[in-house]
Write a protein that holds these residues in place. Structure first.
Motif, PDB file in Angstrom:
ATOM      1  N   ASN A 255      40.606  76.378  52.804  1.00 31.43           N
ATOM      2  CA  ASN A 255      39.491  76.720  53.689  1.00 31.43           C
ATOM      3  C   ASN A 255      38.244  75.891  53.378  1.00 31.43           C
ATOM      4  O   ASN A 255      37.399  75.693  54.258  1.00 31.43           O
ATOM      5  CB  ASN A 255      39.177  78.215  53.561  1.00 31.43           C
ATOM      6  CG  ASN A 255      38.275  78.705  54.671  1.00 31.43           C
ATOM      7  OD1 ASN A 255      38.654  78.747  55.819  1.00 31.43           O
ATOM      8  ND2 ASN A 255      37.051  79.057  54.311  1.00 31.43           N
TER       9      ASN A 255
ATOM     10  N   SER B  75      37.293  73.021  55.736  1.00 32.20           N
ATOM     11  CA  SER B  75      36.682  73.231  57.052  1.00 32.20           C
ATOM     12  C   SER B  75      35.252  72.704  57.084  1.00 32.20           C
ATOM     13  O   SER B  75      34.781  72.244  58.130  1.00 32.20           O
ATOM     14  CB  SER B  75      36.714  74.715  57.416  1.00 32.20           C
ATOM     15  OG  SER B  75      35.948  75.485  56.491  1.00 32.20           O
TER      16      SER B  75
ATOM     17  N   THR C 189      41.997  79.637  49.615  1.00 36.38           N
ATOM     18  CA  THR C 189      40.545  79.416  49.552  1.00 36.38           C
ATOM     19  C   THR C 189      40.228  77.935  49.459  1.00 36.38           C
ATOM     20  O   THR C 189      39.293  77.450  50.106  1.00 36.38           O
ATOM     21  CB  THR C 189      39.960  80.166  48.343  1.00 36.38           C
ATOM     22  OG1 THR C 189      40.259  81.561  48.451  1.00 36.38           O
ATOM     23  CG2 THR C 189      38.448  79.988  48.266  1.00 36.38           C
TER      24      THR C 189
ATOM     25  N   VAL D 154      33.521  79.760  54.426  1.00 36.41           N
ATOM     26  CA  VAL D 154      33.889  79.500  53.027  1.00 36.41           C
ATOM     27  C   VAL D 154      33.392  80.621  52.129  1.00 36.41           C
ATOM     28  O   VAL D 154      34.122  81.115  51.254  1.00 36.41           O
ATOM     29  CB  VAL D 154      33.322  78.139  52.573  1.00 36.41           C
ATOM     30  CG1 VAL D 154      33.387  78.004  51.045  1.00 36.41           C
ATOM     31  CG2 VAL D 154      34.090  77.001  53.228  1.00 36.41           C
TER      32      VAL D 154
ATOM     33  N   GLN E 199      35.531  83.607  52.641  1.00 31.87           N
ATOM     34  CA  GLN E 199      36.840  83.454  52.025  1.00 31.87           C
ATOM     35  C   GLN E 199      36.768  83.666  50.514  1.00 31.87           C
ATOM     36  O   GLN E 199      37.705  84.201  49.904  1.00 31.87           O
ATOM     37  CB  GLN E 199      37.389  82.064  52.333  1.00 31.87           C
ATOM     38  CG  GLN E 199      38.854  81.873  52.011  1.00 31.87           C
ATOM     39  CD  GLN E 199      39.766  82.691  52.905  1.00 31.87           C
ATOM     40  OE1 GLN E 199      39.347  83.118  53.979  1.00 31.87           O
ATOM     41  NE2 GLN E 199      40.981  82.925  52.479  1.00 31.87           N
TER      42      GLN E 199
END
Length: 429
Positions: free
Chosen positions: A25, A28, A22, A95, A98
């Motif tokens: 991620n 990103s 997480t 996000v 996730q």
């Protein structure tokens, strides 16, 4: 059990691995935001040049130079068909999705911890039950031998008692092996050996009925909310693909310094300008990508419907298992009481010759089975209750009131979202 769940929440490797994923991620969004920022590049070069000249007088001369140059270029995208903004929104939806996946993994780990805890409790109780059964049958064998010695029973009765004891001893060995397996699973999930496990009560904050549980699951379960965030991300990807058909406008400035270049010893130049690129046709790849992202958006919407139906089915199944366990507990409690009374009666009848040793052994086995079934049903009720909490999205550290430092996924996200430079990993774990 709260201490065991707290330990699993903090130290379970599967959960910690998902937390790391997480955090990865989160980057990103920072990567998508880089599209708003300028790019800066620098170049430098150096070389050696030698010119050989032959004059009319016949003399030879040579000239040696070392041309050097350095330049700095700054480029800023001003408009790219809203691609950067849509990429940021897609990353933000990813996000959030996730985080829901992390919440789902947290529920799975906690449910596995509950199951492992209750399995150890169950198997320890079954082992104690088998040990007690062995002790009872050892005493019964002793009494049967004494009665045989005075001629009250036959050799058959003695051998039946002996056979019943051997079977009970085998059951004790099997129960001990099963307990070892459950202890190993407990250690794998929770991270330590089980010690002084206490009985567990059914959670008090269960939904009142099945319909309420279904509605709560559809609204709160992380698999549903994750699927909805995936739909949002897919919709943004369609807009990103469509943005490739728009013109692109950018500004660029550069400054360059040269030394010993040509006939000049030093030279300086600077430039600034705007660049507009209008796509006309580039083989049809952009159109194909737009069609592809639209299909992926449709797939994401279907998957959201699939997630809802899966949650609905899981809630119904878990609720049915809970109600079934409740009914079994009542039935087996009555069975234990009845079998206990029956065993006492058979033993008394056996003393006066109205029952055989086989009858006593058979009744003893029925009581053992009823007690074992009651223990299993009690375990099933607790596991089913926590499974219901999992299916409605309420099996988490906050709802359970675990005394543990809560993991906050937004801490790391806020640390890296607007970070322009740096390779150090922040401590938001």
């Amino acid at each position: 059990m709260p201490a065991a769940l707290s330990q699993a929440y903090s130290a379970n490797p599967t959960l910690n691995a998902q937390r790391a994923g997480t955090r990865a991620n989160d980057e990103s969004v920072s990567q998508a935001l880089s599209g708003y920022r300028p790019t800066v590049s620098a170049n430098a070069s150096i070389s050696a040049e030698r010119d050989f000249l032959k004059q009319l007088t016949g003399n030879r001369t040579q000239d040696t130079r070392f041309p050097r140059s350095a330049d700095l270029t700054v480029r800023q995208t001003l408009f790219n068909g809203f691609q950067t903004g849509n990429q940021v929104r897609a990353a933000e939806a990813g996000v959030l999705g996730q985080r829901e996946v992390l919440r789902d993994i947290e529920q799975q780990v906690l449910l596995n911890a509950v199951t492992a805890y209750m399995n150890v409790l169950r198997d320890a109780a079954l082992l104690n039950l088998q040990k007690n059964n062995v002790e009872v049958l050892e005493e019964q064998l002793k009494q049967t031998r004494d009665r045989f010695n005075v001629g009250e029973v036959t050799r058959t009765d003695v051998e039946q008692a002996n056979s019943g004891l051997a079977s009970a001893q085998s059951g004790q060995i099997q129960a001990a092996a099963t307990l070892k397996n459950s202890v190993a699973a407990y250690r794998q999930i929770i991270g330590s050996q089980p010690k002084k496990l206490q009985p567990v009560k059914v959670p008090s904050f269960l939904p009142k009925n099945q319909n309420g549980a279904v509605q709560a699951g559809l609204a709160n379960h992380p698999s549903v909310t994750a699927a909805l965030h995936n739909v949002d991300a897919a919709a943004m990807q369609v807009k990103v693909a469509e943005g490739a058909l728009y013109p692109t406008l950018s500004a660029q400035g550069s400054v360059s310094q040269g030394y010993e270049t040509g006939s000049s010893k030093n030279s300086t130049s600077a430039s600034i300008g705007a660049f507009l690129t209008v796509p006309i046709y580039s083989g049809g790849g952009e159109y194909s990508k737009i069609r592809q992202t639209k299909e992926l958006l449709g797939q994401a919407r279907i998957q959201a419907d699939v997630a809802r139906e899966a949650v609905r089915a899981n809630v119904v199944q878990a609720w049915g298992a809970l109600e079934g366990a409740r009914g079994e507990i009542q039935a087996f409690q009555a069975a234990v009481t009845a079998q206990g009374v029956a065993l006492a009666g058979v033993r008394e009848e056996a003393k006066v010759g109205q029952r055989t040793t086989f009858d006593v052994l058979q009744q003893q086995q029925l009581l053992l089975q009823a007690r074992a079934s009651l223990i299993q049903a009690q375990r099933d009720q607790i596991v089913a209750a926590y499974t219901v909490l999992s299916t409605v999205g309420k099996l988490n550290a906050s709802a359970l009131g675990l005394k543990v430092a809560r993991y906050d996924a937004t801490t790391h996200y806020n640390q890296v979202r607007d970070k322009w430079i740096g390779t150090d990993i922040p401590d938001g774990r």
